[in-house]
Design a protein around this motif. Sequence first.
Motif, PDB file in Angstrom:
ATOM      1  N   SER A  87      -0.548 -14.090  -0.687  1.00 26.38           N
ATOM      2  CA  SER A  87      -1.050 -15.417  -1.098  1.00 26.38           C
ATOM      3  C   SER A  87      -1.165 -15.552  -2.616  1.00 26.38           C
ATOM      4  O   SER A  87      -1.158 -16.650  -3.153  1.00 26.38           O
ATOM      5  CB  SER A  87      -2.412 -15.684  -0.458  1.00 26.38           C
ATOM      6  N   THR A  88      -1.271 -14.411  -3.307  1.00 23.02           N
ATOM      7  CA  THR A  88      -1.414 -14.471  -4.773  1.00 23.02           C
ATOM      8  C   THR A  88      -0.067 -14.636  -5.477  1.00 23.02           C
ATOM      9  O   THR A  88      -0.011 -14.753  -6.698  1.00 23.02           O
ATOM     10  CB  THR A  88      -2.076 -13.181  -5.297  1.00 23.02           C
ATOM     11  N   LEU A  89       1.017 -14.606  -4.711  1.00 22.30           N
ATOM     12  CA  LEU A  89       2.330 -14.762  -5.329  1.00 22.30           C
ATOM     13  C   LEU A  89       2.504 -16.171  -5.890  1.00 22.30           C
ATOM     14  O   LEU A  89       1.925 -17.135  -5.384  1.00 22.30           O
ATOM     15  CB  LEU A  89       3.445 -14.513  -4.307  1.00 22.30           C
ATOM     16  N   LEU A  90       3.342 -16.249  -6.892  1.00 22.37           N
ATOM     17  CA  LEU A  90       3.697 -17.543  -7.473  1.00 22.37           C
ATOM     18  C   LEU A  90       4.459 -18.387  -6.448  1.00 22.37           C
ATOM     19  O   LEU A  90       4.305 -19.607  -6.390  1.00 22.37           O
ATOM     20  CB  LEU A  90       4.576 -17.282  -8.708  1.00 22.37           C
ATOM     21  N   ASN A  91       5.283 -17.710  -5.613  1.00 23.42           N
ATOM     22  CA  ASN A  91       6.162 -18.413  -4.658  1.00 23.42           C
ATOM     23  C   ASN A  91       6.136 -17.734  -3.296  1.00 23.42           C
ATOM     24  O   ASN A  91       7.156 -17.211  -2.839  1.00 23.42           O
ATOM     25  CB  ASN A  91       7.594 -18.446  -5.219  1.00 23.42           C
ATOM     26  N   PRO A  92       4.998 -17.722  -2.585  1.00 27.46           N
ATOM     27  CA  PRO A  92       4.922 -16.980  -1.316  1.00 27.46           C
ATOM     28  C   PRO A  92       5.920 -17.453  -0.268  1.00 27.46           C
ATOM     29  O   PRO A  92       6.359 -16.669   0.575  1.00 27.46           O
ATOM     30  CB  PRO A  92       3.474 -17.212  -0.848  1.00 27.46           C
ATOM     31  N   GLU A  93       6.334 -18.709  -0.347  1.00 33.26           N
ATOM     32  CA  GLU A  93       7.254 -19.241   0.670  1.00 33.26           C
ATOM     33  C   GLU A  93       8.615 -18.556   0.651  1.00 33.26           C
ATOM     34  O   GLU A  93       9.333 -18.515   1.652  1.00 33.26           O
ATOM     35  CB  GLU A  93       7.403 -20.767   0.504  1.00 33.26           C
ATOM     36  N   VAL A  94       8.994 -17.963  -0.497  1.00 33.76           N
ATOM     37  CA  VAL A  94      10.324 -17.358  -0.602  1.00 33.76           C
ATOM     38  C   VAL A  94      10.418 -16.097   0.258  1.00 33.76           C
ATOM     39  O   VAL A  94      11.495 -15.699   0.693  1.00 33.76           O
ATOM     40  CB  VAL A  94      10.678 -17.059  -2.088  1.00 33.76           C
ATOM     41  N   VAL A  95       9.269 -15.462   0.528  1.00 30.20           N
ATOM     42  CA  VAL A  95       9.269 -14.206   1.293  1.00 30.20           C
ATOM     43  C   VAL A  95       9.874 -14.410   2.683  1.00 30.20           C
ATOM     44  O   VAL A  95      10.729 -13.638   3.123  1.00 30.20           O
ATOM     45  CB  VAL A  95       7.836 -13.625   1.383  1.00 30.20           C
ATOM     46  N   GLN A  96       9.447 -15.472   3.377  1.00 30.24           N
ATOM     47  CA  GLN A  96       9.957 -15.715   4.727  1.00 30.24           C
ATOM     48  C   GLN A  96      11.450 -16.030   4.698  1.00 30.24           C
ATOM     49  O   GLN A  96      12.205 -15.584   5.573  1.00 30.24           O
ATOM     50  CB  GLN A  96       9.189 -16.857   5.403  1.00 30.24           C
ATOM     51  N   GLU A  97      11.888 -16.742   3.667  1.00 32.64           N
ATOM     52  CA  GLU A  97      13.325 -17.054   3.552  1.00 32.64           C
ATOM     53  C   GLU A  97      14.137 -15.775   3.408  1.00 32.64           C
ATOM     54  O   GLU A  97      15.208 -15.626   3.995  1.00 32.64           O
ATOM     55  CB  GLU A  97      13.570 -17.978   2.351  1.00 32.64           C
ATOM     56  N   ILE A  98      13.617 -14.828   2.609  1.00 29.53           N
ATOM     57  CA  ILE A  98      14.329 -13.555   2.418  1.00 29.53           C
ATOM     58  C   ILE A  98      14.362 -12.780   3.729  1.00 29.53           C
ATOM     59  O   ILE A  98      15.398 -12.233   4.125  1.00 29.53           O
ATOM     60  CB  ILE A  98      13.668 -12.712   1.297  1.00 29.53           C
ATOM     61  N   ILE A  99      13.222 -12.748   4.431  1.00 28.22           N
ATOM     62  CA  ILE A  99      13.153 -12.026   5.708  1.00 28.22           C
ATOM     63  C   ILE A  99      14.159 -12.602   6.702  1.00 28.22           C
ATOM     64  O   ILE A  99      14.886 -11.865   7.386  1.00 28.22           O
ATOM     65  CB  ILE A  99      11.725 -12.084   6.299  1.00 28.22           C
ATOM     66  N   ASP A 100      14.243 -13.926   6.770  1.00 24.04           N
ATOM     67  CA  ASP A 100      15.133 -14.579   7.739  1.00 24.04           C
ATOM     68  C   ASP A 100      16.594 -14.217   7.510  1.00 24.04           C
ATOM     69  O   ASP A 100      17.398 -14.168   8.440  1.00 24.04           O
ATOM     70  CB  ASP A 100      14.961 -16.101   7.679  1.00 24.04           C
ATOM     71  N   GLN A 101      16.949 -13.985   6.246  1.00 20.83           N
ATOM     72  CA  GLN A 101      18.362 -13.685   5.930  1.00 20.83           C
ATOM     73  C   GLN A 101      18.622 -12.193   5.734  1.00 20.83           C
ATOM     74  O   GLN A 101      19.727 -11.792   5.386  1.00 20.83           O
ATOM     75  CB  GLN A 101      18.757 -14.393   4.626  1.00 20.83           C
ATOM     76  N   ALA A 102      17.592 -11.357   5.902  1.00 14.41           N
ATOM     77  CA  ALA A 102      17.710  -9.930   5.538  1.00 14.41           C
ATOM     78  C   ALA A 102      18.816  -9.232   6.307  1.00 14.41           C
ATOM     79  O   ALA A 102      19.074  -9.521   7.475  1.00 14.41           O
ATOM     80  CB  ALA A 102      16.385  -9.226   5.771  1.00 14.41           C
ATOM     81  N   GLU A 103      19.419  -8.270   5.605  1.00 11.42           N
ATOM     82  CA  GLU A 103      20.570  -7.533   6.150  1.00 11.42           C
ATOM     83  C   GLU A 103      20.080  -6.185   6.673  1.00 11.42           C
ATOM     84  O   GLU A 103      20.256  -5.158   6.031  1.00 11.42           O
ATOM     85  CB  GLU A 103      21.573  -7.309   5.008  1.00 11.42           C
ATOM     86  N   VAL A 104      19.361  -6.185   7.804  1.00 11.25           N
ATOM     87  CA  VAL A 104      18.833  -4.904   8.305  1.00 11.25           C
ATOM     88  C   VAL A 104      19.442  -4.554   9.662  1.00 11.25           C
ATOM     89  O   VAL A 104      20.016  -5.404  10.318  1.00 11.25           O
ATOM     90  CB  VAL A 104      17.288  -4.910   8.412  1.00 11.25           C
TER      91      VAL A 104
END
Length: 636
Positions: free
Chosen positions: A619-636
């Motif tokens: 929650s302290t991030l400047l842009n917390p919303e970007v985390v979910q976007e990265i997770i959704d596209q992650a190459e794992v």
Amino acid sequence: MSNYHIKHLEEYFQVYRKSVRDPEAFWEEIAEEHFVWRKKWDRVLRWDFKKPEVAWFEGARLNITENCLDRHLPVRGDKTAILFEPNDPSGEAQHITYKELHERVCRMANVLKEHGVKKGDRICIYLPMIPELAVAVLACARIGAIHSVVFAGFSSNALATRINDSDCKLVITSDGSYRGAKTLNLKSIVDTALEDCPGVDTVLVARRTGEEVAMKDGRDKWLQPLLDEAYADCVAEIMDAEDPLFILYTSGSTGKPKGMVHSCGGYMVYTAYTFKNIFQYREQDVYWCTADIGWITGHSYIVYGPLANGATTVMFEGVPSYPDYGRFWEVVEKHRVNQFYTAPTAIRALAKESLDYVEKYDLSSLKVLGSVGEPINEEAWHWYNNNIGRNKCPIVDTWWQTETGGIMISPIPFVTPTTPTFATLPFIGIQPALMDEEGNEIKGNQVSGRLCIKFPWPSMARTIWGNHDRYRDTYFSAYADKYFTGDGASRDAVGYYRITGRVDDVIIVSGHNLGTAPIEDSINEHPAVAESAIVGFPHDVKGNALYGFVILKETGESRNRENLHKEINQQITEQIGPIAKLDKIQFVPGLPKTRSGKIMRRILRKIAAGQTDDLGDISTLLNPEVVQEIIDQAEV
């Protein structure tokens, strides 16, 4: 004196207590009884970690090659010093005796002198694992020149950076090298590097592959004809114990590589003493470290440590998978190897293959197995122990660094009971401390913290070439009066140490320390890239692999992603070397950042490892919303 060769646990504790209670008396005794000095020291140790400043055996005079070569000639002249095993198994192994090695080193030293090399000059060595590499290293030491070996897998850009940083005047290289089924043109890499190195006036070229290479008039010379004409004797330059012996570059977490400076006297004493004990070397043993001399492991435990003990040391040109995955074990059988020292990466790669590659060879000569470069995982430890050591060869899981010069924490075989994944106990004279983030030492057992060393040891690097402030800031500023290793560690109930990994932005890939900053800088130079962040993620063979999160400029958004992936890796290969290529690249809309603009790599590491259940407070991030976007596209 029993202190030089420890044979049981009670003796270890006895000698360790002595080394910590009175370090000066302890190291003086070791130095006096086991080495040749032209003049004894005025004082054993002077140190101040605030400056920082460390001097061992100050005022002593010596030449390390007299200890590695000359003193062995009367008793071991005909003993094999270097056993060279070529890349091609059908090629003949070379047994180079101490007498022959001495002569070859003297000839090489005289060639260097004829080309104007003097004490204190820096010489860059960019050679494959052929005898000329060991000879060149020792020839520099013979005449007091400072060698800077650059691993022959680095790119021309990385080579040029290292040549210029230490202002080398001469380069020793070869036409090319063999690596498994591949032939590489090393000379062309040197030629490209030297376009940006005005200080180099001579290049000496060894023949290895016999392929045609360009030779620049007035600068480039074939080495062999010069060696044939050179005198076979060369008086050793007498050095001060604290004179620099070599510079070896290691990746920093920020900026350009750090040229660690190691000195003549203390480095010799410590590498020889650790080699003798940690490998329990005996006079007739054949010892094999599979590392490249381009790394500190090769300096300390292929060249200087073994030769100072009059050992037979194997130099291996090849790779573990060529011509098949039985190559290591074929060499062990062929040369009746007694001590075998390799990296967890190699062990994991071999463990994935059929046991047929192991079982067809006689490994009964093995007495001690070693592991180096990164902590060995439990599965690999058991495979190594069961299949290679047949449960009778202790595994020495050694922890140390380019900066430390020699092994710092390790079992002593047949002395220290081993536990998988633990480096176990500090070596003689080493005083580790675990620190908390507030700078307090954490006492007692069953604790973890940041690993520091609170007292100097003889082989520690003395400075970073040309930048003592960076040396102080990197290693001595985090904790008062302590050397900070950059690693985390835990200590178990019996006081055994387990290394838990880097706590800075350095990632260990296949045993190589790779700073993230230079790789990110390289990626960011690509015209389509706006910003990038690199983290490590677990890899079955390499231990860690590199995962790149890349933000594209608007102009790059429409580009073919597969082509971009290739271009980015090609750029990294050209600027740093193929060891720094990314296994995965994810193009992302943004990177998780704090309000001060710092990238939260902790979050990226968890995404790369597929551990997204608990990312902690975002929650302290400047842009917390970007985390979910990265997770959704992650190459794992």
